[in-house]
Design a protein around this motif. Structure first.
Motif, mmCIF file in Angstrom:
data_model
loop_
_atom_site.group_PDB
_atom_site.id
_atom_site.type_symbol
_atom_site.label_atom_id
_atom_site.label_comp_id
_atom_site.label_asym_id
_atom_site.label_seq_id
_atom_site.Cartn_x
_atom_site.Cartn_y
_atom_site.Cartn_z
ATOM 1 N N LEU A 91 0.819 -1.205 0.000
ATOM 2 C CA LEU A 91 0.000 0.000 0.000
ATOM 3 C C LEU A 91 0.856 1.260 0.000
ATOM 4 O O LEU A 91 0.573 2.219 -0.728
ATOM 5 N N MET A 94 2.276 1.880 -3.405
ATOM 6 C CA MET A 94 1.230 2.270 -4.355
ATOM 7 C C MET A 94 0.800 3.714 -4.134
ATOM 8 O O MET A 94 0.491 4.434 -5.085
ATOM 9 N N ILE A 95 0.796 4.166 -2.885
ATOM 10 C CA ILE A 95 0.440 5.561 -2.595
ATOM 11 C C ILE A 95 1.505 6.504 -3.136
ATOM 12 O O ILE A 95 1.207 7.507 -3.802
ATOM 13 N N LEU A 100 -2.627 3.870 -6.840
ATOM 14 C CA LEU A 100 -4.008 3.861 -6.364
ATOM 15 C C LEU A 100 -4.877 4.791 -7.210
ATOM 16 O O LEU A 100 -6.068 4.542 -7.397
ATOM 17 N N SER A 110 -12.691 -0.506 -6.972
ATOM 18 C CA SER A 110 -11.310 -0.194 -6.607
ATOM 19 C C SER A 110 -10.739 -1.215 -5.631
ATOM 20 O O SER A 110 -9.557 -1.576 -5.717
ATOM 21 N N PHE A 114 -7.556 -3.522 -6.120
ATOM 22 C CA PHE A 114 -6.460 -3.379 -5.165
ATOM 23 C C PHE A 114 -5.967 -4.747 -4.696
ATOM 24 O O PHE A 114 -4.769 -5.044 -4.744
ATOM 25 N N CYS A 173 -2.706 1.452 6.507
ATOM 26 C CA CYS A 173 -3.279 2.714 6.049
ATOM 27 C C CYS A 173 -2.546 3.919 6.640
ATOM 28 O O CYS A 173 -2.758 5.057 6.187
ATOM 29 N N LEU A 254 -9.715 3.277 3.353
ATOM 30 C CA LEU A 254 -8.879 3.196 2.160
ATOM 31 C C LEU A 254 -9.508 3.966 1.007
ATOM 32 O O LEU A 254 -8.837 4.761 0.331
ATOM 33 N N GLU A 255 -10.805 3.755 0.767
ATOM 34 C CA GLU A 255 -11.470 4.435 -0.333
ATOM 35 C C GLU A 255 -11.561 5.939 -0.098
ATOM 36 O O GLU A 255 -11.344 6.743 -1.006
ATOM 37 N N ASP A 258 -8.033 7.491 -0.416
ATOM 38 C CA ASP A 258 -7.546 7.420 -1.788
ATOM 39 C C ASP A 258 -8.244 8.462 -2.655
ATOM 40 O O ASP A 258 -7.608 9.142 -3.466
#
Length: 270
Positions: A91, A94-95, A100, A110, A114, A173, A254-255, A258
């Motif tokens: 994660l 990806m951030i 993302l 998503s 993911f 997160c 997360l959603e 993001d």
């Protein structure tokens, strides 16, 4: 409409699994060596735990192969999480790389994208080794297998895997706020090792943490006591409740984070 959507996600899931196989075949020698090292690692771990427990002897009602039963079940949960939910450990990367954001603009869920982006099929070998030791412990204990125990085992395997991954996902997160939160997640992950053994071996504060604060004990120890001794009859409802709560918290956060990050990076400048 729902049927068409179901077929769409089924085909998408097959595509992710196919990609996982292609990644494995990309470097055959690396795949063979890593598989052998994984097999050797798991075999040594199980041999070490069996040897140690045999030397120490029984621990109350927990005999040698009952502890092996607990340990192997915990390892199956760990391997299942690695197969299907290993994306949580990527994660942070990806951030930072904006991957993302790519997921958000694709015509699919998503979260599904993911988790599907990082399917570790090599962990299937760890699962098979753990399952073999699990079956061996059952044979050594003369455990009576019933239809109820099989259904409960499948239920625990599915829900405990999801719960375990959700707990780790929540702490990963923290990458939305920190440059690299991997160390925090690793420390939390180490707490899971306590749930691989009978809890009465540890101080009360450790038991309280992995039972009420970060409930890793619900992913292995309490389901095992239910299967072996018929204890903790409310564990099924507890697992369902905790899984829904932690998974919902992880997915919602997360959603939300993001989408906010996506708006900040791109939509702000339009």
């Amino acid at each position: 409409m729902l049927k068409r959507k179901g077929f769409f996600y089924l085909s998408l899931g097959k595509a992710y699994i196919r990609i996982g196989f292609q990644i494995l075949k990309q470097y055959p020698l690396d795949m063979i060596l890593s598989s052998l090292s994984m097999l050797l690692r798991d075999s040594v771990n199980f041999a070490a735990i069996i040897t140690a427990i045999s030397i120490m002897g029984d621990m109350g009602k927990w005999k040698v192969y009952e502890i092996v039963f607990l340990y192997s079940f915990s390892m199956m949960i760990e391997a299942s999480s690695q197969i299907f939910f290993d994306a949580i450990w990527y994660l942070g990367s990806m951030i930072r790389k904006g991957k993302l954001d790519i997921i958000l603009i694709r015509p699919a869920g998503s979260l599904f994208q993911f988790f599907g982006s990082k399917i570790q099929l090599q962990a299937s070998l760890s699962f098979l080794v753990s399952f073999f030791v699990f079956v061996l412990s059952i044979a050594k204990m003369d455990y009576i297998i019933t239809g109820k125990s099989i259904i409960c085992f499948i239920f625990f395997l599915l829900f405990c895997t999801l719960l375990n991954s959700s707990i780790l996902g929540i702490f990963n997160c923290a990458n939305f706020w920190l440059i690299n939160a991997g160390e925090i997640s690793s420390i939390v992950y180490k707490l899971r090792d306590f749930s691989k053994y009978p809890l009465f071996l540890f101080p009360v504060w450790v038991i309280n943490i992995i039972t009420y604060v970060i409930p890793f004990a619900t992913t292995s120890y309490y389901p095992t006591t239910f299967l072996l001794f018929g204890e903790n009859n409310n564990i099924i409802g507890l697992i369902i409740g905790e899984t829904i709560f932690f998974f919902q918290c992880f997915c919602s956060y997360l959603e939300k984070r993001d989408r906010n990050l996506f708006k900040y990076r791109y939509l702000k400048w339009q």
